[in-house]
Design a protein around this motif. Sequence first.
Motif, PDB file in Angstrom:
ATOM      1  N   PHE A 114      41.931   7.527  30.542  1.00  0.00           N
ATOM      2  CA  PHE A 114      42.547   8.253  29.432  1.00  0.00           C
ATOM      3  C   PHE A 114      42.922   9.669  29.884  1.00  0.00           C
ATOM      4  CE2 PHE A 114      42.348  10.589  25.410  1.00  0.00           C
ATOM      5  CZ  PHE A 114      43.030   9.724  24.581  1.00  0.00           C
ATOM      6  N   PRO A 115      44.057  10.247  29.496  1.00  0.00           N
ATOM      7  CA  PRO A 115      45.062   9.696  28.581  1.00  0.00           C
ATOM      8  C   PRO A 115      46.159   8.889  29.278  1.00  0.00           C
ATOM      9  CG  PRO A 115      45.615  11.973  29.074  1.00  0.00           C
ATOM     10  CD  PRO A 115      44.357  11.654  29.861  1.00  0.00           C
ATOM     11  N   PHE A 116      46.180   8.870  30.630  1.00  0.00           N
ATOM     12  CA  PHE A 116      47.317   8.259  31.325  1.00  0.00           C
ATOM     13  C   PHE A 116      47.405   6.754  31.103  1.00  0.00           C
ATOM     14  CE2 PHE A 116      46.216  12.095  33.839  1.00  0.00           C
ATOM     15  CZ  PHE A 116      47.352  12.828  33.520  1.00  0.00           C
ATOM     16  N   ASN A 117      46.243   6.093  30.911  1.00  0.00           N
ATOM     17  CA  ASN A 117      46.266   4.632  30.762  1.00  0.00           C
ATOM     18  C   ASN A 117      46.801   4.185  29.404  1.00  0.00           C
ATOM     19  OD1 ASN A 117      44.074   5.479  29.246  1.00  0.00           O
ATOM     20  ND2 ASN A 117      42.835   3.690  29.717  1.00  0.00           N
ATOM     21  N   THR A 124      62.489  -3.764  27.726  1.00  0.00           N
ATOM     22  CA  THR A 124      63.913  -3.406  27.610  1.00  0.00           C
ATOM     23  C   THR A 124      64.256  -2.151  28.418  1.00  0.00           C
ATOM     24  OG1 THR A 124      63.397  -2.235  25.561  1.00  0.00           O
ATOM     25  CG2 THR A 124      64.266  -4.464  25.332  1.00  0.00           C
ATOM     26  N   GLY A 125      63.265  -1.576  29.129  1.00  0.00           N
ATOM     27  CA  GLY A 125      63.561  -0.449  30.015  1.00  0.00           C
ATOM     28  C   GLY A 125      63.021   0.888  29.564  1.00  0.00           C
ATOM     29  N   CYS A 126      62.218   0.902  28.501  1.00  0.00           N
ATOM     30  CA  CYS A 126      61.668   2.162  27.964  1.00  0.00           C
ATOM     31  C   CYS A 126      60.175   2.266  28.252  1.00  0.00           C
ATOM     32  CB  CYS A 126      61.878   2.210  26.455  1.00  0.00           C
ATOM     33  SG  CYS A 126      63.606   2.425  25.969  1.00  0.00           S
ATOM     34  N   SER A 127      59.579   3.318  27.712  1.00  0.00           N
ATOM     35  CA  SER A 127      58.130   3.514  27.756  1.00  0.00           C
ATOM     36  C   SER A 127      57.589   3.452  26.328  1.00  0.00           C
ATOM     37  CB  SER A 127      57.790   4.869  28.378  1.00  0.00           C
ATOM     38  OG  SER A 127      58.256   4.928  29.706  1.00  0.00           O
ATOM     39  N   GLY A 128      56.263   3.436  26.197  1.00  0.00           N
ATOM     40  CA  GLY A 128      55.630   3.455  24.881  1.00  0.00           C
ATOM     41  C   GLY A 128      54.201   3.936  25.058  1.00  0.00           C
ATOM     42  N   ILE A 129      53.435   3.960  23.961  1.00  0.00           N
ATOM     43  CA  ILE A 129      52.044   4.419  24.033  1.00  0.00           C
ATOM     44  C   ILE A 129      51.167   3.556  23.128  1.00  0.00           C
ATOM     45  CG2 ILE A 129      52.350   6.198  22.215  1.00  0.00           C
ATOM     46  CD1 ILE A 129      50.484   7.982  24.094  1.00  0.00           C
ATOM     47  N   LEU A 130      49.951   3.257  23.599  1.00  0.00           N
ATOM     48  CA  LEU A 130      49.006   2.447  22.819  1.00  0.00           C
ATOM     49  C   LEU A 130      48.451   3.274  21.664  1.00  0.00           C
ATOM     50  CD1 LEU A 130      46.973   0.943  25.819  1.00  0.00           C
ATOM     51  CD2 LEU A 130      48.773  -0.207  24.514  1.00  0.00           C
ATOM     52  N   VAL A 131      48.558   2.742  20.423  1.00  0.00           N
ATOM     53  CA  VAL A 131      48.085   3.489  19.254  1.00  0.00           C
ATOM     54  C   VAL A 131      46.998   2.748  18.471  1.00  0.00           C
ATOM     55  CG1 VAL A 131      50.126   4.929  18.916  1.00  0.00           C
ATOM     56  CG2 VAL A 131      50.075   2.642  17.896  1.00  0.00           C
ATOM     57  N   SER A 132      46.627   1.545  18.915  1.00  0.00           N
ATOM     58  CA  SER A 132      45.521   0.782  18.315  1.00  0.00           C
ATOM     59  C   SER A 132      45.177  -0.316  19.316  1.00  0.00           C
ATOM     60  CB  SER A 132      45.956   0.174  16.966  1.00  0.00           C
ATOM     61  OG  SER A 132      46.454  -1.143  17.145  1.00  0.00           O
ATOM     62  N   PRO A 133      44.140  -1.123  19.041  1.00  0.00           N
ATOM     63  CA  PRO A 133      43.835  -2.215  19.981  1.00  0.00           C
ATOM     64  C   PRO A 133      44.974  -3.235  20.118  1.00  0.00           C
ATOM     65  CG  PRO A 133      41.958  -1.791  18.548  1.00  0.00           C
ATOM     66  CD  PRO A 133      43.103  -0.996  17.997  1.00  0.00           C
ATOM     67  N   LYS A 134      45.946  -3.216  19.166  1.00  0.00           N
ATOM     68  CA  LYS A 134      47.018  -4.223  19.218  1.00  0.00           C
ATOM     69  C   LYS A 134      48.416  -3.650  19.018  1.00  0.00           C
ATOM     70  CE  LYS A 134      46.762  -8.459  17.561  1.00  0.00           C
ATOM     71  NZ  LYS A 134      46.525  -9.611  16.657  1.00  0.00           N
ATOM     72  N   ARG A 155      62.553 -11.682  23.292  1.00  0.00           N
ATOM     73  CA  ARG A 155      61.335 -12.042  24.047  1.00  0.00           C
ATOM     74  C   ARG A 155      60.709 -10.767  24.610  1.00  0.00           C
ATOM     75  NH1 ARG A 155      64.990 -15.956  24.751  1.00  0.00           N
ATOM     76  NH2 ARG A 155      64.362 -18.065  24.180  1.00  0.00           N
ATOM     77  N   LEU A 156      60.409  -9.881  23.711  1.00  0.00           N
ATOM     78  CA  LEU A 156      59.927  -8.554  24.089  1.00  0.00           C
ATOM     79  C   LEU A 156      58.524  -8.628  24.682  1.00  0.00           C
ATOM     80  CD1 LEU A 156      61.058  -5.660  23.812  1.00  0.00           C
ATOM     81  CD2 LEU A 156      59.834  -5.477  21.663  1.00  0.00           C
ATOM     82  N   ARG A 157      58.304  -7.849  25.745  1.00  0.00           N
ATOM     83  CA  ARG A 157      56.972  -7.803  26.360  1.00  0.00           C
ATOM     84  C   ARG A 157      56.596  -6.348  26.629  1.00  0.00           C
ATOM     85  NH1 ARG A 157      56.929 -10.606  31.608  1.00  0.00           N
ATOM     86  NH2 ARG A 157      58.923  -9.562  31.825  1.00  0.00           N
ATOM     87  N   VAL A 158      55.307  -6.114  26.694  1.00  0.00           N
ATOM     88  CA  VAL A 158      54.775  -4.774  26.974  1.00  0.00           C
ATOM     89  C   VAL A 158      53.941  -4.853  28.246  1.00  0.00           C
ATOM     90  CG1 VAL A 158      53.123  -3.026  26.174  1.00  0.00           C
ATOM     91  CG2 VAL A 158      54.803  -3.964  24.589  1.00  0.00           C
ATOM     92  N   GLY A 159      54.192  -3.926  29.181  1.00  0.00           N
ATOM     93  CA  GLY A 159      53.462  -3.894  30.445  1.00  0.00           C
ATOM     94  C   GLY A 159      52.361  -2.855  30.410  1.00  0.00           C
ATOM     95  N   LEU A 160      51.106  -3.306  30.557  1.00  0.00           N
ATOM     96  CA  LEU A 160      49.965  -2.384  30.634  1.00  0.00           C
ATOM     97  C   LEU A 160      49.622  -2.190  32.099  1.00  0.00           C
ATOM     98  CD1 LEU A 160      49.513  -4.275  27.896  1.00  0.00           C
ATOM     99  CD2 LEU A 160      47.564  -2.790  27.711  1.00  0.00           C
ATOM    100  N   MET A 161      49.341  -0.946  32.451  1.00  0.00           N
ATOM    101  CA  MET A 161      49.101  -0.617  33.850  1.00  0.00           C
ATOM    102  C   MET A 161      47.826  -1.224  34.390  1.00  0.00           C
ATOM    103  SD  MET A 161      49.969   3.265  34.810  1.00  0.00           S
ATOM    104  CE  MET A 161      49.198   3.892  33.361  1.00  0.00           C
TER     105      MET A 161
END
Length: 346
Positions: A114-117, A124-134, A155-161
């Motif tokens: 935290f906070p980088f993780n 689709t080529g952007c970034s985002g941030i985790l705001v809850s467990p889901k 078919r949207l997907r989110v990549g977690l480091m």
Amino acid sequence: TWHLKKIPQIVRERTFSLDSPKFEAKTKLELNSVCGIECQRKLPVPSLSDLKSLLSYETVFENGTRTLTEVSVLGAVPDPAANTTTRRPLRKKRQIYGTDSRFSIYDKRFMTNFPFNTAVKISTGCSGILVSPKHVLTAAHCLHNGKDYVKGSKRLRVGLMKTKSRGNGRKRKGTSDGMPSFQWTRVKSTHIPKGWFKGVSGDIALDYDYAVLELKRPHKRKYMELGISPTIKMMPGSMIHFSGFDNDRSGQLVYRFCSISDESNDLFYQYCDAEPGSTGSGIYLRLKEPNKKKWKRKIIAVYSGHQWVDINGEQQDYNVAVRITPLKYAQICFWIHGNDENCTQG
């Protein structure tokens, strides 16, 4: 200090089905001809019926079905000083010119903590941030261009480091501790406020450039809490921070901090060095908890990206972020919890 604010209530009135979207729009990582600083200052304060329309929202599900939920807003107090701004000398620095002040985070002790993780990559080529467990917070234009959903958002997907070591687990001379690779998770549903859609606001309304994605399964990592965006003068050194996956530094997590130059009721104008790909990052501050000595980081805005605007017939550019106002806090919190019981104090 984080000041507690009473939050308006967003109440679900009715939900009905819409036709499935076409998913044919192109992803635009830069927006043109949006309402600029001068234009924002002249915007009228939205009425209660305007707010009901702007804060109603569409939900798209994994199977391509779509609903519209109409809401009513209780306890919203229009700000009489809406869109007044604090003028500061504008730095003529856009995207990256001269010295690049971004930091690539290589050390996996930082990258996976935290906070980088909390930073994630959107397919689709952007970034985002985790705001809850889901849930993940990002920019609406990463998923929708104002008229239709972008290709790839079906078919949207989110990549977690996660970090991978190079070679056979032995660290080679001169290499970093590890480059991030991504564990990709499917998105179950997406919420976008109606204020983002053309036709509701006449043009793309930058004030509503935010969206929340619900993941198919919980991620079991630390996430960052939402906060209400303070005004510039209530921030230490007017400084903001955010991390994302800039396109020009492939496979790297990029962190930056800078001061805000100007603000309107709904937007921050800043000149943090940033490239496309970092759009949708969560902008955060570190302030003290009330009556405690503890410091806490909270998300106070969503980075909307680099914008070109028409100001007195001339094209000018700046970097802009959408502030989390009490109303937006209420809406995002409602999307996360499914009710407003957990969202009364921000």
